[in-house]
Design a protein around this motif. Structure first.
Motif, PDB file in Angstrom:
ATOM      1  N   ALA A  20       3.932   5.932  -5.692  1.00 35.03           N
ATOM      2  CA  ALA A  20       3.713   5.938  -7.140  1.00 35.03           C
ATOM      3  C   ALA A  20       2.652   6.958  -7.555  1.00 35.03           C
ATOM      4  CB  ALA A  20       3.311   4.544  -7.603  1.00 35.03           C
ATOM      5  N   GLY A  21       2.092   7.666  -6.568  1.00 32.74           N
ATOM      6  CA  GLY A  21       1.114   8.696  -6.878  1.00 32.74           C
ATOM      7  C   GLY A  21      -0.317   8.219  -6.874  1.00 32.74           C
ATOM      8  N   HIS A  22      -0.548   7.008  -6.388  1.00 30.67           N
ATOM      9  CA  HIS A  22      -1.906   6.456  -6.328  1.00 30.67           C
ATOM     10  C   HIS A  22      -2.429   6.564  -4.897  1.00 30.67           C
ATOM     11  CE1 HIS A  22      -1.125   5.038 -10.337  1.00 30.67           C
ATOM     12  NE2 HIS A  22      -0.148   4.250  -9.916  1.00 30.67           N
ATOM     13  N   GLY A  23      -3.464   7.341  -4.696  1.00 28.59           N
ATOM     14  CA  GLY A  23      -4.021   7.499  -3.365  1.00 28.59           C
ATOM     15  C   GLY A  23      -3.399   8.679  -2.644  1.00 28.59           C
TER      16      GLY A  23
ATOM     17  N   LYS B  69       2.163   2.096  -3.428  1.00 24.39           N
ATOM     18  CA  LYS B  69       1.176   2.785  -4.270  1.00 24.39           C
ATOM     19  C   LYS B  69       1.192   4.290  -3.990  1.00 24.39           C
ATOM     20  CE  LYS B  69      -1.980  -1.184  -4.478  1.00 24.39           C
ATOM     21  NZ  LYS B  69      -3.314  -1.703  -4.048  1.00 24.39           N
ATOM     22  N   ARG B  70       1.320   4.656  -2.723  1.00 23.71           N
ATOM     23  CA  ARG B  70       1.334   6.078  -2.389  1.00 23.71           C
ATOM     24  C   ARG B  70       2.528   6.780  -3.045  1.00 23.71           C
ATOM     25  NH1 ARG B  70      -1.113   8.141   3.094  1.00 23.71           N
ATOM     26  NH2 ARG B  70      -2.740   6.609   3.523  1.00 23.71           N
TER      27      ARG B  70
ATOM     28  N   GLU C 219       0.830  -1.203   0.000  1.00 25.22           N
ATOM     29  CA  GLU C 219       0.000   0.000   0.000  1.00 25.22           C
ATOM     30  C   GLU C 219       0.868   1.259   0.000  1.00 25.22           C
ATOM     31  OE1 GLU C 219      -3.348   0.235  -0.320  1.00 25.22           O
ATOM     32  OE2 GLU C 219      -3.126  -1.916  -0.756  1.00 25.22           O
TER      33      GLU C 219
END
Length: 477
Positions: free
Chosen positions: A66-69, A63-64, A60
């Protein structure tokens, strides 16, 4: 970077690599898990492994970055080893004791809550002695935790599992707690950094948040990483009436020590000190002098007799009875050292009142306060010996220091005076190695609530005398 290098990567470096996308939180988590699985059969510092949950949280965090969320937080993706004494709701809360082997926590300690809220990942919990009442780490519940530098030696206590986990490369950050040296002793024995914050700087849970000897704090392998974790866990909390406001935010870097006045006291009054410990302490003092600090040797009017009387008046009123109550129904389940602690505390309670103990505490601080009025900080050893034996409970064995037989093994812990003087911040940093290859440490003691100066001095020591891990020197375990 191979798995071993990743396992010893400082947390601050890891965060920079996460942000630049040169490293994934998953890669770091896999590296520390791999290292833990390789070292645990020998070191035995983890009371609970949360590796699957840790990997899921690392994915998780990836993902952060990587710019997701949501955006990454202050500790996003960093593995953090949590001292088992810090409860986590829904998980076992045993205090290392067979008496509480099935106890499940209903609340989470604010230190853990803050680590997780900042994106830190609790991937493991670390061993303690029973009821955290010893300066070594062994119990009937978990067995013996060993020093990664020398398996025949102790990792210290009571935050011994956290210290050993850091030294073994099982985590870059770890939580600890300190009622008589329980952060600083393992920091010294394992060659890592440990901070005893001043009373009230880091929140805790009732009733021990009201015990002025008690402190929760950070442990790490570098000063900068210790600052990172301290800034995460400090600050007021609604559940703790003594937690201080406003929150103190330490800087990420510090100026040099030129012009600082530092008092050197090798024996803190009348402690017997191992020659290797003394030599390394003096070497740190010499390095600070060469960096421009004024370092002068001073005498401190403390005696171990007075320190013991004050400490046991306190333990006899608070800490000892808490163990005695837990053990009342099934004393046979207790370790020998926990029984001995409870008995000593009960004996002390019959000899000296809490009020008399407070009067002694005032006398002891008056001595230290007079020194700190003239100097910016005090430098002294953390422990009088490099390490204790791993397998000894010290209920029968007499410890010998510098050729002198001691009445109690805790004569090696040069820490308790600063729990008595609890508003003084204390940072323990490595000072070198003894002839047997075990690390040694020094304490940097600051004026009341002057946290920044002790970190300033500690950062200078780290730069002037780089210790293990940063130079490629690591335990062979």
């Amino acid at each position: 970077m191979d798995s071993l290098e990743l396992a010893y990567l400082p947390a601050t470096d890891a965060l920079r690599a996460f942000r630049s996308r040169n490293l994934s939180p998953v890669e770091l988590m896999e590296a520390v898990i791999d290292r833990a699985e390789r070292t645990e059969p020998d070191v035995n510092c983890l009371s609970e492994r949360l590796f699957e949950e840790g990997l899921a949280a690392a994915r998780e965090a990836e993902k952060r970055y990587a710019g997701h969320g949501p955006a990454p937080r202050a500790l996003e993706g960093l593995p953090v080893a949590a001292k088992d004494e810090h409860p986590i709701a829904g998980r076992l809360c045993t205090e290392g004791s067979l008496l509480l082997a099935d106890e499940v926590a209903e609340e989470t300690h604010p230190v853990i809550t803050r680590v997780q809220a900042a994106g830190g990942i609790i991937h493991a919990r670390t061993t303690t002695p029973e009821f955290c009442c010893a300066a070594f780490t062994q119990s009937k519940l978990w067995g013996v935790t060993r020093n990664p530098w020398s398996l025949g030696h102790s990792c210290g206590g009571s935050s011994g599992g956290s210290g050993a986990a850091l030294a073994a490369g099982n985590a870059p950050l770890a939580t600890g707690s300190d009622i008589g040296g329980s952060i600083r002793i393992p920091a010294s024995f394992n060659g890592v950094v440990g901070f005893k914050p001043p009373y009230g700087r880091v929140p805790s849970m009732p009733p021990f948040n009201l015990d002025t000897f008690c402190h929760d704090g950070p442990m790490a392998r570098t000063v900068a990483d210790t600052v990172l974790l301290q800034n995460t866990i400090a600050g007021p909390w609604p559940g703790d009436v003594v937690s201080m406001r406003p929150k103190l935010e330490l800087p990420s870097s510090f100026e040099g020590v030129a012009g600082l006045r530092i008092a050197l006291c090798v024996n803190l009054g009348d402690y017997d000190v191992d020659p290797d410990v003394e030599a390394n302490t003096r070497a740190v003092a010499d390095a600070l002098r060469e960096a421009g600090a004024v370092v002068e040797e001073v005498r401190l009017g403390w005696t171990r007799e007075l320190l013991d009387q004050a400490a046991w008046a306190h333990f006899g009123a608070i800490f000892g009875p808490s163990i005695g109550e837990a053990a009342a129904d099934s004393p046979e389940l207790l370790t020998g050292y926990a029984r001995a602690f409870a008995e000593r505390a009960a004996e002390a309670a019959g000899k000296i009142t809490f009020l008399e103990g407070l009067e002694l505490e005032g006398r002891l601080y008056a001595e230290l306060g007079a020194v700190l009025e003239r100097y910016d900080a005090l430098l002294c050893p953390t422990t009088a010996v490099p390490a204790l034996a791993a397998d000894d409970e010290y209920t029968q064995t007499r410890l010998t220091i510098a050729g002198v037989e001691q009445e109690h093994y805790m004569a090696m812990a040069m820490t308790i005076g600063f729990n008595i003087c609890s508003r003084c911040p204390v940072l323990s940093v490595p000072s070198g190695f003894a002839a047997n290859g075990v690390p040694t440490g020094v304490q940097i003691v600051g004026r009341t609530y002057d946290d920044e100066t002790v970190f300033r001095v500690g950062a200078a020591v780290e730069q002037l005398r780089p210790w293990a891990y940063v130079s490629g020197r690591r335990p062979l375990v």
